[in-house]
Scaffold this active site. Structure first.
Site, PDB file in Angstrom:
ATOM      1  N   GLU A 208       0.820  -1.210   0.000  1.00  0.00           N
ATOM      2  CA  GLU A 208       0.000   0.000   0.000  1.00  0.00           C
ATOM      3  C   GLU A 208       0.852   1.257   0.000  1.00  0.00           C
ATOM      4  O   GLU A 208       1.924   1.279   0.590  1.00  0.00           O
ATOM      5  CB  GLU A 208      -0.826   0.049   1.282  1.00  0.00           C
ATOM      6  CG  GLU A 208      -1.809  -1.066   1.402  1.00  0.00           C
ATOM      7  CD  GLU A 208      -2.439  -1.110   2.789  1.00  0.00           C
ATOM      8  OE1 GLU A 208      -2.280  -0.137   3.555  1.00  0.00           O
ATOM      9  OE2 GLU A 208      -3.068  -2.121   3.083  1.00  0.00           O
TER      10      GLU A 208
ATOM     11  N   CYS B  70       3.126   8.303   1.421  1.00  0.00           N
ATOM     12  CA  CYS B  70       3.570   7.387   2.475  1.00  0.00           C
ATOM     13  C   CYS B  70       3.816   6.031   1.805  1.00  0.00           C
ATOM     14  O   CYS B  70       2.892   5.444   1.246  1.00  0.00           O
ATOM     15  CB  CYS B  70       2.456   7.313   3.521  1.00  0.00           C
ATOM     16  SG  CYS B  70       2.778   6.127   4.805  1.00  0.00           S
TER      17      CYS B  70
ATOM     18  N   CYS C  99       5.282  -7.185   8.098  1.00  0.00           N
ATOM     19  CA  CYS C  99       6.319  -6.675   8.998  1.00  0.00           C
ATOM     20  C   CYS C  99       6.566  -7.707  10.091  1.00  0.00           C
ATOM     21  O   CYS C  99       5.637  -8.355  10.570  1.00  0.00           O
ATOM     22  CB  CYS C  99       5.873  -5.354   9.623  1.00  0.00           C
ATOM     23  SG  CYS C  99       7.107  -4.621  10.713  1.00  0.00           S
TER      24      CYS C  99
ATOM     25  N   CYS D 242       3.922  -5.384  16.241  1.00  0.00           N
ATOM     26  CA  CYS D 242       3.311  -4.431  17.179  1.00  0.00           C
ATOM     27  C   CYS D 242       1.815  -4.751  17.328  1.00  0.00           C
ATOM     28  O   CYS D 242       1.128  -5.023  16.343  1.00  0.00           O
ATOM     29  CB  CYS D 242       3.505  -3.000  16.701  1.00  0.00           C
ATOM     30  SG  CYS D 242       5.240  -2.576  16.508  1.00  0.00           S
TER      31      CYS D 242
ATOM     32  N   CYS E  27      -1.017  -2.803  15.331  1.00  0.00           N
ATOM     33  CA  CYS E  27      -0.805  -2.562  13.897  1.00  0.00           C
ATOM     34  C   CYS E  27      -1.233  -3.760  13.062  1.00  0.00           C
ATOM     35  O   CYS E  27      -0.807  -4.887  13.309  1.00  0.00           O
ATOM     36  CB  CYS E  27       0.677  -2.253  13.688  1.00  0.00           C
ATOM     37  SG  CYS E  27       1.150  -2.131  11.958  1.00  0.00           S
TER      38      CYS E  27
ATOM     39  N   CYS F 217      -1.661   1.702   8.236  1.00  0.00           N
ATOM     40  CA  CYS F 217      -0.942   0.766   7.377  1.00  0.00           C
ATOM     41  C   CYS F 217      -1.465  -0.659   7.490  1.00  0.00           C
ATOM     42  O   CYS F 217      -1.776  -1.143   8.556  1.00  0.00           O
ATOM     43  CB  CYS F 217       0.552   0.811   7.648  1.00  0.00           C
ATOM     44  SG  CYS F 217       1.031   0.336   9.313  1.00  0.00           S
TER      45      CYS F 217
HETATM   46  N1  SAH Z   1       7.550   0.407  10.959  1.00  0.00           N
HETATM   47  C1  SAH Z   1       7.702   1.801  11.046  1.00  0.00           C
HETATM   48  C2  SAH Z   1       6.963   2.567   9.975  1.00  0.00           C
HETATM   49  C3  SAH Z   1       5.611   2.058   9.620  1.00  0.00           C
HETATM   50  S1  SAH Z   1       4.370   2.163  10.885  1.00  0.00           S
HETATM   51  C4  SAH Z   1       7.304   2.305  12.417  1.00  0.00           C
HETATM   52  O1  SAH Z   1       6.736   1.542  13.187  1.00  0.00           O
HETATM   53  O2  SAH Z   1       7.603   3.458  12.701  1.00  0.00           O
HETATM   54  C5  SAH Z   1       3.998   3.874  10.788  1.00  0.00           C
HETATM   55  C6  SAH Z   1       3.276   4.448  11.971  1.00  0.00           C
HETATM   56  O3  SAH Z   1       1.927   3.972  12.029  1.00  0.00           O
HETATM   57  C7  SAH Z   1       3.917   4.111  13.312  1.00  0.00           C
HETATM   58  O4  SAH Z   1       4.176   5.296  14.028  1.00  0.00           O
HETATM   59  C8  SAH Z   1       2.866   3.276  13.999  1.00  0.00           C
HETATM   60  O5  SAH Z   1       2.964   3.463  15.383  1.00  0.00           O
HETATM   61  C9  SAH Z   1       1.576   3.804  13.366  1.00  0.00           C
HETATM   62  N2  SAH Z   1       0.447   2.885  13.472  1.00  0.00           N
HETATM   63  C10 SAH Z   1       0.438   1.569  13.244  1.00  0.00           C
HETATM   64  N3  SAH Z   1      -0.794   1.050  13.475  1.00  0.00           N
HETATM   65  C11 SAH Z   1      -1.591   2.083  13.837  1.00  0.00           C
HETATM   66  C12 SAH Z   1      -2.969   2.208  14.188  1.00  0.00           C
HETATM   67  N4  SAH Z   1      -3.775   1.142  14.225  1.00  0.00           N
HETATM   68  N5  SAH Z   1      -3.434   3.430  14.491  1.00  0.00           N
HETATM   69  C13 SAH Z   1      -2.631   4.517  14.462  1.00  0.00           C
HETATM   70  N6  SAH Z   1      -1.328   4.474  14.126  1.00  0.00           N
HETATM   71  C14 SAH Z   1      -0.799   3.265  13.819  1.00  0.00           C
HETATM   72 FE1  SF4 Z   2       5.878  -2.962  11.804  1.00  0.00          FE
HETATM   73 FE2  SF4 Z   2       3.487  -1.890  12.216  1.00  0.00          FE
HETATM   74 FE3  SF4 Z   2       5.221  -2.065  14.220  1.00  0.00          FE
HETATM   75 FE4  SF4 Z   2       5.676  -0.318  12.223  1.00  0.00          FE
HETATM   76  S1  SF4 Z   2       3.987  -0.277  13.687  1.00  0.00           S
HETATM   77  S2  SF4 Z   2       7.137  -1.748  13.166  1.00  0.00           S
HETATM   78  S3  SF4 Z   2       4.832  -1.495  10.496  1.00  0.00           S
HETATM   79  S4  SF4 Z   2       4.300  -3.799  13.133  1.00  0.00           S
END
Ligand code: SAH
Ligand code: SF4
Length: 344
Positions: A93, A106, A113, A117, A120, A333
């Site tokens: 995406e 973006c 990944c 997390c 996410c 994402c």
């Molecule tokens: N892996 C990298 C970049 C991709 S994630 C990272 O973690 O920084 C990009 C951002 O999206 C991160 O700051 C993450 O905390 C946020 N993010 C992921 N899932 C989310 C959600 N459900 N709601 C809001 N922000 C989210």
């Molecule tokens: Fe990976 Fe999502 Fe965590 Fe970013 S926020 S490191 S994309 S699992």
């Protein structure tokens, strides 16, 4: 395509040596780059400046790779989301965010990944594979092609995947963005979950890129639960690595903090955040959690969000509340790829 050279996989120097290897004059390299990166040629046959003979000769040894647009969704706030298919059928995406004259894209650096997390969607899918530099670059080229004559002005590595877990290909893509697409380094931001060796190496390999760090908690105990990468790279070491990140004048590190109800949003957390970030030239983006089906995590009530922000502001920190863009198209994402986005 086997054994043929993908022209988009070449660096600028690579295009020059390719042209020399074919005993072609140097200006052919300039023409190739112009057609691929400014006219967005998707096939050697689209390079009409070349004779049929030259195109056929090139086609016997080289090709131009492309992303296929699988789906695009537009949000009521102007955000546009693209789902692209790769050659092996995997999907990624990219999200286009128009904002005050800027057009920010973006981009993703991995399919899925490995960081896992909790909040996410991408993380919950696990890692499928990392992207090649040309697949990263192609997200910008393809969107530029779709929106022409407009052009992407800013790029954030904040889509699917952990950029610093795909370091070499990302660095190669970063140079492509600067050299081929003419986007300056200060308009590029890389966001990481906190892979310390990558943070320390980035200034040498891709100097002057803006750094964003997804912090999301103030104690290792809480961060471990929502970001398992903390086990490898605890908060204290992460902050020390950030303190070493060279910043040009006027630049700041961005700390992203996704507020999750009852997990990381207490007023003690706000005070701890102030202490942790003391002495770092930074800004904090307080991100409201984008909830998704299958997870019971919630965003905090508005009152707590503003109390949290006020503590930061009273302590002279820069802190903005960021509504995730594209709420109505599930722009956080991984949500479109996971098949829970909807057409509007
Ligand atoms: N892996 C990298 C970049 C991709 S994630 C990272 O973690 O920084 C990009 C951002 O999206 C991160 O700051 C993450 O905390 C946020 N993010 C992921 N899932 C989310 C959600 N459900 N709601 C809001 N922000 C989210
Ligand atoms: Fe990976 Fe999502 Fe965590 Fe970013 S926020 S490191 S994309 S699992």
């Amino acid at each position: 395509m086997l054994n043929k050279i993908n022209l988009k996989s070449l660096s600028k120097e690579g295009v020059f040596s390719f042209v020399m290897d074919q005993s072609l004059p140097r200006y052919r390299a300039e023409q190739l780059m112009h057609w691929i990166y400014e006219k967005y040629a998707a096939d050697i046959d689209e390079i009409t400046e070349f004779s049929t003979g030259l195109r056929n000769a090139l086609k016997s040894i080289a090709y131009i790779s492309n992303l296929q647009l699988a789906k695009s969704l537009k949000s009521s706030d102007g955000t546009k989301k693209f789902l692209f298919s790769l050659r092996d059928g995997e999907t990624i995406e990219s999200v286009l965010i128009p904002d005050e004259g800027r057009l920010t894209l973006c981009i993703s650096s991995q399919v899925g990944c490995a960081m896992g997390c909790l909040f996410c969607v991408t993380g919950r899918c696990g890692l499928v594979r990392s992207l090649k530099s040309y697949e990263i670059l192609d997200q910008i080229i393809t969107v530029n092609r779709l929106i022409q004559p407009k052009k992407i002005t800013n790029v954030v590595f904040m889509g699917m995947g952990e950029p610093l877990a795909n370091f070499d290909e990302d660095v190669k893509a970063l140079w492509g963005i600067v050299q081929f697409l003419g986007i300056s380094k200060r308009k590029i931001t890389l966001s990481t979950a906190g892979i310390i060796p990558g943070i320390l190496l980035l200034p040498e390999k891709a100097p002057e890129i803006n750094l964003a760090v997804s912090l999301n908690a103030t104690t290792d105990e809480v961060r471990n639960k929502i970001m398992p990468v903390t086990k490898r790279y605890p908060i204290r070491s992460l902050i020390n690595a950030c303190k070493k990140y060279p910043l040009r004048s006027g630049r700041r590190i961005t700390f992203e903090y996704v507020l999750i109800d009852g997990r990381n949003d207490s007023l003690e957390d706000a005070h701890r955040l102030v202490k942790l970030l003391k002495g770092i030239r930074c800004k904090i983006n307080l991100i409201l959690l984008n909830p998704h089906p299958g997870s019971d995590l919630k965003r905090p009530p508005d009152k707590r969000v503003s109390e949290f922000q006020n503590i930061l502001l009273r302590n002279n920190m820069r802190a903005l509340i960021r509504e995730s863009k594209g709420q109505d198209i599930l722009a956080a994402c991984g949500q479109l790829r996971a098949g829970i986005g909807r057409d509007i």
